[in-house]
Design a protein around this motif. Structure first.
Motif, PDB file in Angstrom:
ATOM      1  N   LYS A 147      43.416  91.999  21.308  1.00  0.00           N
ATOM      2  CA  LYS A 147      42.055  92.230  21.829  1.00  0.00           C
ATOM      3  C   LYS A 147      41.786  93.724  21.998  1.00  0.00           C
ATOM      4  O   LYS A 147      40.676  94.188  21.711  1.00  0.00           O
ATOM      5  CB  LYS A 147      41.886  91.481  23.154  1.00  0.00           C
ATOM      6  CG  LYS A 147      41.736  89.969  22.973  1.00  0.00           C
ATOM      7  CD  LYS A 147      41.411  89.250  24.260  1.00  0.00           C
ATOM      8  CE  LYS A 147      42.631  89.001  25.091  1.00  0.00           C
ATOM      9  NZ  LYS A 147      42.364  88.077  26.237  1.00  0.00           N
ATOM     10  N   ASP A 153      48.944  75.340  20.252  1.00  0.00           N
ATOM     11  CA  ASP A 153      47.659  75.882  19.798  1.00  0.00           C
ATOM     12  C   ASP A 153      47.247  77.006  20.744  1.00  0.00           C
ATOM     13  O   ASP A 153      46.761  76.759  21.847  1.00  0.00           O
ATOM     14  CB  ASP A 153      46.609  74.766  19.771  1.00  0.00           C
ATOM     15  CG  ASP A 153      45.278  75.236  19.202  1.00  0.00           C
ATOM     16  OD1 ASP A 153      45.067  76.461  19.105  1.00  0.00           O
ATOM     17  OD2 ASP A 153      44.439  74.382  18.875  1.00  0.00           O
ATOM     18  N   ASP A 203      45.145  79.504  19.734  1.00  0.00           N
ATOM     19  CA  ASP A 203      43.988  80.156  19.116  1.00  0.00           C
ATOM     20  C   ASP A 203      42.966  80.619  20.155  1.00  0.00           C
ATOM     21  O   ASP A 203      42.298  81.646  19.968  1.00  0.00           O
ATOM     22  CB  ASP A 203      43.296  79.203  18.131  1.00  0.00           C
ATOM     23  CG  ASP A 203      44.185  78.833  16.947  1.00  0.00           C
ATOM     24  OD1 ASP A 203      45.380  79.190  16.973  1.00  0.00           O
ATOM     25  OD2 ASP A 203      43.693  78.181  16.012  1.00  0.00           O
ATOM     26  N   TYR A 204      42.851  79.891  21.260  1.00  0.00           N
ATOM     27  CA  TYR A 204      41.843  80.195  22.281  1.00  0.00           C
ATOM     28  C   TYR A 204      42.187  81.450  23.075  1.00  0.00           C
ATOM     29  O   TYR A 204      41.333  82.006  23.782  1.00  0.00           O
ATOM     30  CB  TYR A 204      41.721  79.009  23.255  1.00  0.00           C
ATOM     31  CG  TYR A 204      42.925  78.832  24.141  1.00  0.00           C
ATOM     32  CD1 TYR A 204      42.956  79.384  25.422  1.00  0.00           C
ATOM     33  CD2 TYR A 204      44.047  78.148  23.705  1.00  0.00           C
ATOM     34  CE1 TYR A 204      44.070  79.248  26.233  1.00  0.00           C
ATOM     35  CE2 TYR A 204      45.158  77.996  24.498  1.00  0.00           C
ATOM     36  CZ  TYR A 204      45.166  78.545  25.759  1.00  0.00           C
ATOM     37  OH  TYR A 204      46.279  78.402  26.545  1.00  0.00           O
ATOM     38  N   GLU A 264      40.022  84.476  20.968  1.00  0.00           N
ATOM     39  CA  GLU A 264      39.162  83.795  19.989  1.00  0.00           C
ATOM     40  C   GLU A 264      38.714  84.739  18.878  1.00  0.00           C
ATOM     41  O   GLU A 264      38.353  85.887  19.123  1.00  0.00           O
ATOM     42  CB  GLU A 264      37.942  83.198  20.690  1.00  0.00           C
ATOM     43  CG  GLU A 264      38.285  82.043  21.621  1.00  0.00           C
ATOM     44  CD  GLU A 264      37.061  81.419  22.266  1.00  0.00           C
ATOM     45  OE1 GLU A 264      35.928  81.702  21.810  1.00  0.00           O
ATOM     46  OE2 GLU A 264      37.234  80.651  23.220  1.00  0.00           O
ATOM     47  N   LYS A 265      38.800  84.235  17.659  1.00  0.00           N
ATOM     48  CA  LYS A 265      38.426  84.931  16.427  1.00  0.00           C
ATOM     49  C   LYS A 265      39.400  86.040  16.035  1.00  0.00           C
ATOM     50  O   LYS A 265      39.226  86.679  14.998  1.00  0.00           O
ATOM     51  CB  LYS A 265      36.993  85.484  16.514  1.00  0.00           C
ATOM     52  CG  LYS A 265      35.939  84.397  16.667  1.00  0.00           C
ATOM     53  CD  LYS A 265      34.541  84.964  16.622  1.00  0.00           C
ATOM     54  CE  LYS A 265      33.506  83.842  16.733  1.00  0.00           C
ATOM     55  NZ  LYS A 265      32.120  84.344  16.664  1.00  0.00           N
ATOM     56  N   THR A 316      45.485  81.665  13.519  1.00  0.00           N
ATOM     57  CA  THR A 316      45.957  80.290  13.662  1.00  0.00           C
ATOM     58  C   THR A 316      47.225  80.356  14.502  1.00  0.00           C
ATOM     59  O   THR A 316      47.672  81.435  14.907  1.00  0.00           O
ATOM     60  CB  THR A 316      46.240  79.631  12.287  1.00  0.00           C
ATOM     61  OG1 THR A 316      46.510  78.232  12.479  1.00  0.00           O
ATOM     62  CG2 THR A 316      47.423  80.272  11.586  1.00  0.00           C
ATOM     63  N   LYS A 374      39.582  76.445  14.503  1.00  0.00           N
ATOM     64  CA  LYS A 374      38.167  76.243  14.815  1.00  0.00           C
ATOM     65  C   LYS A 374      37.411  77.547  15.092  1.00  0.00           C
ATOM     66  O   LYS A 374      36.196  77.618  14.928  1.00  0.00           O
ATOM     67  CB  LYS A 374      38.001  75.281  15.991  1.00  0.00           C
ATOM     68  CG  LYS A 374      38.583  75.738  17.305  1.00  0.00           C
ATOM     69  CD  LYS A 374      38.363  74.660  18.366  1.00  0.00           C
ATOM     70  CE  LYS A 374      38.977  75.046  19.702  1.00  0.00           C
ATOM     71  NZ  LYS A 374      38.764  73.992  20.709  1.00  0.00           N
ATOM     72  N   PHE A 375      38.135  78.592  15.510  1.00  0.00           N
ATOM     73  CA  PHE A 375      37.466  79.864  15.783  1.00  0.00           C
ATOM     74  C   PHE A 375      37.457  80.796  14.564  1.00  0.00           C
ATOM     75  O   PHE A 375      36.738  81.796  14.557  1.00  0.00           O
ATOM     76  CB  PHE A 375      38.143  80.593  16.951  1.00  0.00           C
ATOM     77  CG  PHE A 375      38.190  79.808  18.231  1.00  0.00           C
ATOM     78  CD1 PHE A 375      37.026  79.468  18.896  1.00  0.00           C
ATOM     79  CD2 PHE A 375      39.397  79.399  18.764  1.00  0.00           C
ATOM     80  CE1 PHE A 375      37.052  78.737  20.072  1.00  0.00           C
ATOM     81  CE2 PHE A 375      39.452  78.669  19.935  1.00  0.00           C
ATOM     82  CZ  PHE A 375      38.281  78.331  20.602  1.00  0.00           C
ATOM     83  N   THR A 376      38.280  80.493  13.566  1.00  0.00           N
ATOM     84  CA  THR A 376      38.489  81.463  12.489  1.00  0.00           C
ATOM     85  C   THR A 376      38.287  80.912  11.076  1.00  0.00           C
ATOM     86  O   THR A 376      38.337  81.689  10.118  1.00  0.00           O
ATOM     87  CB  THR A 376      39.920  82.040  12.568  1.00  0.00           C
ATOM     88  OG1 THR A 376      40.859  80.945  12.521  1.00  0.00           O
ATOM     89  CG2 THR A 376      40.122  82.838  13.835  1.00  0.00           C
TER      90      THR A 376
END
Length: 344
Positions: free
Chosen positions: A244, A256, A258-259, A262-263, A267, A309-311
């Motif tokens: 970040k 998981d 990923d959160y 985010e983005k 993965t 889901k974010f990428t």
């Protein structure tokens, strides 16, 4: 008149007796639908030293056990060891407590489990990430190298600098199988890719040192690395903080994640410890417990990647299609993934 009163009293007595008998019958029937406490299968879970809250394999093991508690009605006891020296004693305590199954998390549990399991031949044991011989032991192992190859391939496709990185907790064979396969995957997808690997430390505290992981990641990013994969348990959160700050990509591990950025977390390599733990508990409940080595890999969905889901939009359909083709190649054997821990 007296006869009438006697008749009414008799009717009332019969009614009361019928009511009490009916209520007693209903209560007995209800009791029969609930298993007695003594019939519950008792399960002990000994987490790795990092403990709960690692957002990685310990939390996944806990999720699988809690699902079994909810769906199968087992009686669950969870223990977090304070250090490596306590593991043997805690495994023994869980066996002495009458648990039908004791699940231990982590390859560092192999030696203590090997000592304790023979002492309790009627107790079932399951161990995550190690193979321990014994007639009452289920060794739950994962083809992490297959998942690491997949995320390495994605890193190779996504890098713009042709420099990607990996941060394992330690430089040991078990974690080298992650980083070596990651490098192989990156170079499979992008022959120009360079891979920088920097372990966090040399002992098990390295799995819970996000500050050091963050410093290593920031150094890598400053040197031009633009995608970093971690294999470091709870330390991984430090990588995501660095991603970040640097606004560069990261890849999660085990669960998981990923959160967590985010983005930026492209993965996560999914290692379904939760499924393995649940399967073991269900086997104990159903009296179908599988001893020996039980392997989870890409072919049986025990290893994989997230749905991104974010990428997925920024990765793009072409790269996702290529990644899926690589997965199929691993399953059908046309792509051979290096496992540095495999017997020569």
């Amino acid at each position: 008149m007296k006869k009438t009163r006697k008749f009414l009293a008799l009717v009332l007595t019969v009614f009361i007796l019928f009511t009490l008998t009916a209520c007693g019958t209903q209560k007995s029937s209800a009791d029969q639908t609930q298993p007695a406490a003594s019939e519950q299968v008792k399960v002990g879970l000994l987490t790795g030293v990092g403990g709960l809250g690692d957002k990685s394999f310990n939390d996944l093991a806990y999720e699988g056990a809690k699902k079994a508690e909810s769906e199968l009605g087992v009686q669950l006891k969870v223990v977090e060891p304070p250090d490596l020296a306590s593991e043997e004693g805690l495994i023994r305590d869980l066996a002495k407590a009458g648990n039908a199954l004791v699940v231990v998390v982590g390859f560092d549990m192999a030696e203590p489990l090997g000592k304790v399991a023979p002492e309790f031949p009627d107790t079932k044991f399951a161990i995550i990430d190690a193979v321990v011989e014994g007639n009452n032991i289920s060794s739950l192992v994962f083809n992490e190298h297959e998942g690491s190859f997949l995320v390495g391939a994605l890193a190779g496709m996504m890098t713009e600098s042709n420099k990607v990185g990996a941060i394992p907790a330690m430089d040991i064979p078990f974690l080298n199988r992650f980083t070596v396969a990651y490098e192989q995957g990156a170079k499979y997808a992008n022959p120009k890719a360079q891979v920088v690997v920097q372990p966090i430390g040399s002992d098990f505290s390295s799995f819970n040192d996000p500050a050091k992981a963050k410093n290593i990641a920031l150094t890598m990013y400053n040197q031009g690395v633009d995608v970093i994969y971690h294999a470091a348990g709870g330390s991984g959160s430090g990588l995501f903080e660095a991603a970040k700050e640097a606004n560069k990509y990261a890849i999660g591990c085990n669960s998981d994640q990923d959160y967590m950025a985010e983005k930026l977390v492209l993965t996560s390599m999914m290692k379904r410890v939760d499924v393995a733990v649940y399967d073991s508990i269900k086997g104990a409940v159903d009296k179908n417990f599988k001893t020996g080595t039980n392997t989870y890999g890409v072919a049986n969905d025990g290893i994989g990647v997230t749905e991104m889901k974010f990428t997925k939009d920024l990765i793009g359909a072409d790269k996702l299609k290529k990644l899926d083709d690589i997965k199929k190649g691993i399953i059908d054997g046309s792509i051979k993934v290096t496992d540095v821990t495999a017997a020569k």
